[in-house]
Design an enzyme around this catalytic site. Structure first.
Site, PDB file in Angstrom:
ATOM      1  N   TYR A  56       0.839  -1.191   0.000  1.00 30.62           N
ATOM      2  CA  TYR A  56       0.000   0.000   0.000  1.00 30.62           C
ATOM      3  C   TYR A  56       0.878   1.247   0.000  1.00 30.62           C
ATOM      4  O   TYR A  56       1.608   1.502   0.943  1.00 30.62           O
ATOM      5  CB  TYR A  56      -0.927   0.023   1.210  1.00 30.62           C
ATOM      6  CG  TYR A  56      -1.869  -1.144   1.344  1.00 30.62           C
ATOM      7  CD1 TYR A  56      -2.243  -1.904   0.238  1.00 30.62           C
ATOM      8  CD2 TYR A  56      -2.395  -1.506   2.579  1.00 30.62           C
ATOM      9  CE1 TYR A  56      -3.098  -2.979   0.362  1.00 30.62           C
ATOM     10  CE2 TYR A  56      -3.265  -2.565   2.714  1.00 30.62           C
ATOM     11  CZ  TYR A  56      -3.613  -3.310   1.607  1.00 30.62           C
ATOM     12  OH  TYR A  56      -4.470  -4.378   1.746  1.00 30.62           O
ATOM     13  N   HIS A 124      -0.177 -12.096   1.313  1.00 26.64           N
ATOM     14  CA  HIS A 124      -1.200 -11.262   0.670  1.00 26.64           C
ATOM     15  C   HIS A 124      -1.850 -11.973  -0.517  1.00 26.64           C
ATOM     16  O   HIS A 124      -3.062 -11.891  -0.724  1.00 26.64           O
ATOM     17  CB  HIS A 124      -0.551  -9.958   0.212  1.00 26.64           C
ATOM     18  CG  HIS A 124      -1.498  -8.817   0.108  1.00 26.64           C
ATOM     19  ND1 HIS A 124      -1.086  -7.513   0.062  1.00 26.64           N
ATOM     20  CD2 HIS A 124      -2.852  -8.753   0.055  1.00 26.64           C
ATOM     21  CE1 HIS A 124      -2.129  -6.713  -0.043  1.00 26.64           C
ATOM     22  NE2 HIS A 124      -3.209  -7.447  -0.040  1.00 26.64           N
ATOM     23  N   SER A 203     -13.079  -5.082   2.463  1.00 24.56           N
ATOM     24  CA  SER A 203     -14.085  -4.423   1.614  1.00 24.56           C
ATOM     25  C   SER A 203     -15.509  -4.819   2.012  1.00 24.56           C
ATOM     26  O   SER A 203     -16.329  -5.160   1.157  1.00 24.56           O
ATOM     27  CB  SER A 203     -13.845  -4.748   0.136  1.00 24.56           C
ATOM     28  OG  SER A 203     -12.651  -4.164  -0.327  1.00 24.56           O
ATOM     29  N   PRO A 204     -15.842  -4.764   3.310  1.00 22.16           N
ATOM     30  CA  PRO A 204     -17.193  -5.157   3.731  1.00 22.16           C
ATOM     31  C   PRO A 204     -18.264  -4.177   3.281  1.00 22.16           C
ATOM     32  O   PRO A 204     -19.456  -4.485   3.372  1.00 22.16           O
ATOM     33  CB  PRO A 204     -17.085  -5.193   5.257  1.00 22.16           C
ATOM     34  CG  PRO A 204     -16.030  -4.182   5.565  1.00 22.16           C
ATOM     35  CD  PRO A 204     -15.027  -4.317   4.458  1.00 22.16           C
ATOM     36  N   LEU A 205     -17.846  -3.010   2.780  1.00 22.92           N
ATOM     37  CA  LEU A 205     -18.792  -2.025   2.245  1.00 22.92           C
ATOM     38  C   LEU A 205     -18.724  -1.960   0.727  1.00 22.92           C
ATOM     39  O   LEU A 205     -19.130  -0.968   0.117  1.00 22.92           O
ATOM     40  CB  LEU A 205     -18.515  -0.647   2.855  1.00 22.92           C
ATOM     41  CG  LEU A 205     -18.698  -0.557   4.367  1.00 22.92           C
ATOM     42  CD1 LEU A 205     -18.323   0.820   4.887  1.00 22.92           C
ATOM     43  CD2 LEU A 205     -20.136  -0.902   4.747  1.00 22.92           C
ATOM     44  N   GLY A 206     -18.205  -3.037   0.114  1.00 20.71           N
ATOM     45  CA  GLY A 206     -18.174  -3.080  -1.351  1.00 20.71           C
ATOM     46  C   GLY A 206     -17.376  -1.930  -1.947  1.00 20.71           C
ATOM     47  O   GLY A 206     -17.815  -1.300  -2.892  1.00 20.71           O
ATOM     48  N   ARG A 207     -16.192  -1.658  -1.356  1.00 21.22           N
ATOM     49  CA  ARG A 207     -15.326  -0.559  -1.811  1.00 21.22           C
ATOM     50  C   ARG A 207     -16.078   0.776  -1.808  1.00 21.22           C
ATOM     51  O   ARG A 207     -15.854   1.641  -2.652  1.00 21.22           O
ATOM     52  CB  ARG A 207     -14.749  -0.856  -3.194  1.00 21.22           C
ATOM     53  CG  ARG A 207     -14.047  -2.198  -3.259  1.00 21.22           C
ATOM     54  CD  ARG A 207     -13.290  -2.412  -4.546  1.00 21.22           C
ATOM     55  NE  ARG A 207     -12.792  -3.775  -4.606  1.00 21.22           N
ATOM     56  CZ  ARG A 207     -11.730  -4.245  -3.964  1.00 21.22           C
ATOM     57  NH1 ARG A 207     -11.031  -3.425  -3.213  1.00 21.22           N
ATOM     58  NH2 ARG A 207     -11.366  -5.505  -4.060  1.00 21.22           N
ATOM     59  N   GLY A 208     -16.970   0.910  -0.847  1.00 15.95           N
ATOM     60  CA  GLY A 208     -17.724   2.148  -0.690  1.00 15.95           C
ATOM     61  C   GLY A 208     -19.042   2.187  -1.438  1.00 15.95           C
ATOM     62  O   GLY A 208     -19.894   3.037  -1.168  1.00 15.95           O
ATOM     63  N   PHE A 209     -19.242   1.252  -2.371  1.00 16.65           N
ATOM     64  CA  PHE A 209     -20.461   1.286  -3.179  1.00 16.65           C
ATOM     65  C   PHE A 209     -21.707   1.077  -2.316  1.00 16.65           C
ATOM     66  O   PHE A 209     -22.744   1.722  -2.531  1.00 16.65           O
ATOM     67  CB  PHE A 209     -20.387   0.197  -4.259  1.00 16.65           C
ATOM     68  CG  PHE A 209     -21.222   0.478  -5.479  1.00 16.65           C
ATOM     69  CD1 PHE A 209     -20.634   0.838  -6.677  1.00 16.65           C
ATOM     70  CD2 PHE A 209     -22.605   0.390  -5.440  1.00 16.65           C
ATOM     71  CE1 PHE A 209     -21.400   1.109  -7.804  1.00 16.65           C
ATOM     72  CE2 PHE A 209     -23.373   0.650  -6.561  1.00 16.65           C
ATOM     73  CZ  PHE A 209     -22.772   1.020  -7.742  1.00 16.65           C
TER      74      PHE A 209
END
Length: 326
Positions: A56, A124, A203-209
């Site tokens: 990152y 990773h 990504s539990p929020l779908g990358r913010g979507f």
């Protein structure tokens, strides 16, 4: 903040962790100062599980996290990863699971983080050219030396998980999981539960979507990696927006935000699952943390399942899925 036990090796973490990747790269223009503020607020709220990786930035996110926890190390369960190799200028050089690289990568991460050990060290991505037993064997040596406390895998297939765990007990598997990435349900979750391995949902929020913040492709900043994601493009975007609208409707009825509903749903999938949503906003962090207070009834879960069934999201998770160990 509630805590959860990750796996059977004695690792206990906050029920909601913090993914730090977006503080340095991928999601628009990062701000190190804002990232440190978010990390400090997270610790104050009882969120002790911080997730980073050497790639990152590249490399800058570990330095950022290290700076943020410099006088708070004893309050942190620190996780980082190796294996996705990048150059200083950001170029992607492939996946490396060779034992010599494992040691080299770990020493470099410890130096950047400014710590003498990490609590959870992940591979990773699985290197298809190196037997996973060799990679995990090198990770186990680092554990014997006190440089890492627990071993993890990311995006590993069930057969790979079994082979790795036979070499040395694996504490956690980190793989994407959310209302629009429900593919772990079935063999992957069954495997880790059989073996006593915890599950970290990135990504539990779908990358913010799933937060409802994106209504058009143009809402994404020009330098945002998500512009390359199949799920954010063309017809896929429109179809996935319909899924989000269904989630928003249920969230509105419960007087919670879509993000809180999405995280509460992940938390409800098992006490062995810990989501690590990322954010660069203190306000969004506080919103995410309050998801632990959201109660979902059996009827709520049924409606959510109908609104976002397994396989409902349109498009692959990545532009190139070849690095994911299928």
């Amino acid at each position: 903040m509630e805590t959860r036990r990750l796996g059977e090796q004695g690792l206990e973490v906050s029920a909601v962790g913090l993914g730090c990747m977006g503080m340095s790269e991928f999601y628009g223009s990062p701000s190190g100062e804002r990232g440190i503020e978010v990390i400090h607020r997270a610790l104050d709220l009882g969120v002790d599980f911080l997730d980073t990786a050497d790639m990152y930035g590249p490399f800058t996110n570990e330095r950022l996290v290290g700076e943020a926890i410099r006088d708070r190390r004893d309050r942190v369960v620190l996780a980082t990863k190796f294996g996705n190799v990048r150059s200083e200028d950001g170029g992607y050089l492939g996946v490396d699971g060779r034992p010599s690289y494992v040691r080299e990568a770990c020493h470099a991460s410890l130096q950047r983080l400014g710590v003498d050990h990490v609590d959870l060290y992940y591979q990773h991505r699985v290197d298809p050219d190196v037997p996973v037993e060799e990679t995990v064997g090198a990770m186990a040596t680092l554990k014997e030396e006190g440089k890492v406390r627990h071993l993890g895998l990311s995006e590993a297939a069930p057969a790979t998980i079994r082979r790795a765990h036979a070499e040395h007990p694996i504490t956690a598997l980190q793989t994407e999981y959310s209302l629009w990435s429900r593919f772990p349900e079935g063999e992957i979750l069954d495997t880790v539960r059989e073996l006593g391995i915890g599950y970290v949902a990135y990504s539990p929020l779908g990358r913010g979507f799933l937060t409802g913040r994106f209504e058009r492709f143009e809402d994404l900043p020009e330098n945002d990696w998500r512009r390359q994601s199949p799920r954010f493009r063309g017809e896929n975007f429109a179809k996935n927006l319909e899924l989000v609208e269904r989630v928003e409707e249920i969230a509105g009825e419960k007087d919670v935000t879509p993000a809180q509903l999405a995280l509460a749903w992940v938390l409800e999938q098992g006490e062995d699952i810990v989501p690590i949503p990322g954010t660069t906003s203190v306000r969004h962090l506080e919103e995410n943390v309050r998801s632990v207070e959201v109660e979902l009834s059996g009827e709520d879960l049924r409606r959510i399942d109908e609104a976002a069934p397994k396989g409902a999201a349109a498009g692959d998770r990545y532009p190139d899925m070849s690095s994911v160990n299928g």
